[in-house]
Design an enzyme around this catalytic site. Structure first.
Site, short mmCIF file in Angstrom:
data_model
loop_
_atom_site.label_atom_id
_atom_site.label_comp_id
_atom_site.label_asym_id
_atom_site.label_seq_id
_atom_site.Cartn_x
_atom_site.Cartn_y
_atom_site.Cartn_z
N LYS A 116 -1.53 4.72 8.22
CA LYS A 116 -0.71 4.42 7.04
C LYS A 116 -1.18 5.16 5.79
CE LYS A 116 1.62 1.94 9.83
NZ LYS A 116 2.91 2.46 10.33
N GLY A 165 2.17 -5.52 7.51
CA GLY A 165 1.59 -6.68 6.84
C GLY A 165 0.23 -7.10 7.38
N GLU A 200 -3.26 0.52 -3.40
CA GLU A 200 -2.07 0.84 -4.19
C GLU A 200 -1.89 -0.18 -5.29
OE1 GLU A 200 1.33 0.59 -1.60
OE2 GLU A 200 1.16 2.66 -0.94
N LYS A 201 -1.19 0.22 -6.32
CA LYS A 201 -0.70 -0.73 -7.32
C LYS A 201 0.19 -1.73 -6.58
CE LYS A 201 0.51 -1.99 -11.59
NZ LYS A 201 -0.52 -2.49 -12.50
N HIS A 208 12.60 -5.11 0.21
CA HIS A 208 12.30 -4.22 1.32
C HIS A 208 13.62 -3.59 1.75
CE1 HIS A 208 10.55 -3.68 5.65
NE2 HIS A 208 11.56 -2.87 5.46
N LYS A 237 10.99 -10.62 9.99
CA LYS A 237 12.32 -10.63 9.37
C LYS A 237 13.17 -11.71 10.00
CE LYS A 237 11.76 -5.73 8.62
NZ LYS A 237 11.76 -4.46 9.37
N GLU A 288 6.13 2.60 4.53
CA GLU A 288 5.66 2.96 5.88
C GLU A 288 6.80 3.65 6.61
OE1 GLU A 288 4.32 -0.41 8.19
OE2 GLU A 288 2.92 -1.02 6.64
N ARG A 292 10.17 4.12 15.90
CA ARG A 292 10.80 3.49 17.06
C ARG A 292 12.20 3.04 16.69
NH1 ARG A 292 7.59 -0.48 14.46
NH2 ARG A 292 8.94 -2.10 13.60
#
Ligand code: MV4
Length: 457
Positions: A116, A165, A200-201, A208, A237, A288, A292
């Site tokens: 990542k 996550g 990251e900030k 999303h 999700k 990210e 797939r």
């Protein structure tokens, strides 16, 4: 086109791939664990091979058993579906060494996007916006503190080998950064065998929004619009829609161009998803890339009219994409992931479906491997069915989903159907006003309502 492919997966996605193959005239080989002997993917495939006992590690993740199954059945190609080995660069590579085609991106691309930190760097170099942060993994706690000071708190620590996550830490104050860095790095090392952490900030209430991209072997890359995926809980999700209610035509074009630019920069082949975080002011940032086909691909199929699984097979067989660079989008689609879990506690609820009456009607699609009397095994994920609806507008699609959920009867196990019925009736959801924190608030409000009702009794 291939003559015969092996499907290295189970459940609804295995069945979805078999459907595509049948329409293309491609023969299918199902692999299954001993727990899945009575599964529909086994019933509907032309051939089937048992690859091991119920635990995934000994069956659906058993690379040598799957390679042997491909060998003995003479399969030309393998479709991995999602989950299991779908993002295993090593498995893709081994198939190639055995002369079997991998229906997915090149192993190098899977490997690059699986890191990542490298993926973020690649996006930045391709001119795709990323949040302020560290270009390279952090060497130590001191460097973490220095970088965090530069970008400003809050910051998020992410495991390079994580994703989706896993292995994330939010840090709000300088006093906590060194400790959190060490814990995160140790945890990542234990979980992934790689303790690399980048920073990251932290965006506090993002949406999303992810773009579906597709590349062929001839260098053509297109996007097929976006999916709104903010309605999730613990990085699972629950409901996805296409298009996102947060985008407008110019922003869609800008984000789509960014997604295509990144996919082209890595010579992307086959289906992929570029995830973005979107803030309240229409600024978007690369998060990210998933290499797939995704669970939520049907909402894109509904608004584009493209069969993404068939396209995966065509492109893997060397055919050109043959899609316009700017694909027209029609109407609005919503997917509810119906899980075998308690709608309030979210506890898994495997077992027998004593009643199973799925909804039908115009613009209503159900992707499922379930049927009346099917027994959901306890060994795998809890997805029972994906209910997908489409209509001309978002409002109409929501009303259609509410109706379809009301007409969906499942007995014998707990499912998330009652939860979904509540979500589609929620005022903020209906207004399109939500972020990735929607479910947190939703669960909190429900707790308060229950406490108030308890107090009155
Ligand atoms: C973030 C973020 C805020 N700021 N990165 C979650 C999954 C993984 N792909 C990265 N994730 C996040 N990264 C920055 N710089 C918030 C999340 C995040 C999230 C993202 C998408 C959907 C749901 C989420 C829930 C919590 C955190």
């Amino acid at each position: 086109m291939f003559e015969k492919i092996l499907i290295a997966n189970r459940g609804e996605i295995a069945l979805r791939i078999i459907q595509a193959c049948r329409e293309l005239g491609v023969r299918t080989v199902a692999v299954h664990s001993t727990a899945d002997r009575d599964s529909l993917h086994v019933t509907y495939a032309d051939e089937d091979v048992c690859i091991g006992p119920p635990p995934s590690a000994e069956s659906y993740l058993n690379v040598s058993a799957i390679l042997s199954a491909a060998e003995i059945t003479g399969a030309d190609a393998v479709h991995p579906g999602y989950g299991f080995l779908a993002e295993s660069a090593r498995f893709a590579e081994m198939l190639g060494e055995h002369g079997v085609t991998w229906i997915g991106p090149r192993p190098e691309t899977i490997r690059l996007m699986g890191d990542k930190a490298k993926a973020r760097q690649t996006a930045e170099e391709a001119g795709v916006p990323v949040l302020p942060g560290s270009r390279e993994p952090l060497a130590d706690a001191a460097e973490a503190a220095a970088r965090a000071g530069e970008v400003g708190y809050p910051v998020i620590l992410k495991a390079a080998a994580g994703g989706g996550g896993r292995g994330m830490r939010i840090v709000h104050v300088p006093e906590a950064i060194a400790g959190q860095f060490s814990t995160a790095s140790n945890e990542a090392d234990k979980a992934f065998g790689d303790g690399s952490i980048y920073l990251e900030k932290y965006l506090v209430e993002p949406r999303h929004v992810e773009f579906q991209v597709f590349g062929d072997r001839h260098g053509d890359v297109v996007h097929l619009g976006e999916r709104e995926c903010s309605i999730q809980r613990r990085h699972q999700k629950l409901l996805e829609e296409a298009p996102s209610p947060a985008l407008w035509p110019e922003l869609r074009e800008t984000m789509g161009e960014a997604a295509v630019r990144l996919a082209k920069a890595v010579g992307y082949e086959n289906a992929g998803t570029i995830e973005f975080l979107l803030d309240g002011d229409g600024r978007f940032y690369f998060m990210e890339m998933n290499t797939r086909i995704q669970v939520e691909h049907p909402v894109t199929e509904m608004v584009t009219g493209v069969d993404l699984v068939k396209l995966q097979l065509r492109v893997a067989a060397g055919e050109p994409l043959d899609l316009p660079a700017e694909l027209p989008l029609r109407g609005h689609a919503i997917e509810c992931r119906i899980n075998a879990e308690h709608p309030e506690t979210f506890a898994p609820s495997p077992g027998r479906l004593t009643t199973f009456h799925p909804p039908g009607g115009p613009g209503t699609r159900l992707d499922t491997h379930a049927y009346e009397d099917y027994v959901i095994p306890p060994h795998y994920d809890s997805l029972v069915a994906k209910l997908i609806v489409m209509d001309s507008t978002r409002d109409a699609a929501i009303r259609r989903m509410a109706r379809a959920l009301d007409f969906f009867v499942v007995e014998g196990i707990h499912t998330s159907i009652p939860l979904h019925r509540e979500i589609v009736r929620d005022h903020d959801f209906r207004a399109g006003h939500f972020s990735t924190r929607f479910m947190e608030r939703f669960v909190e409000r429900r707790r308060e309502a229950a406490a108030a009702a308890g107090g009155r009794r």
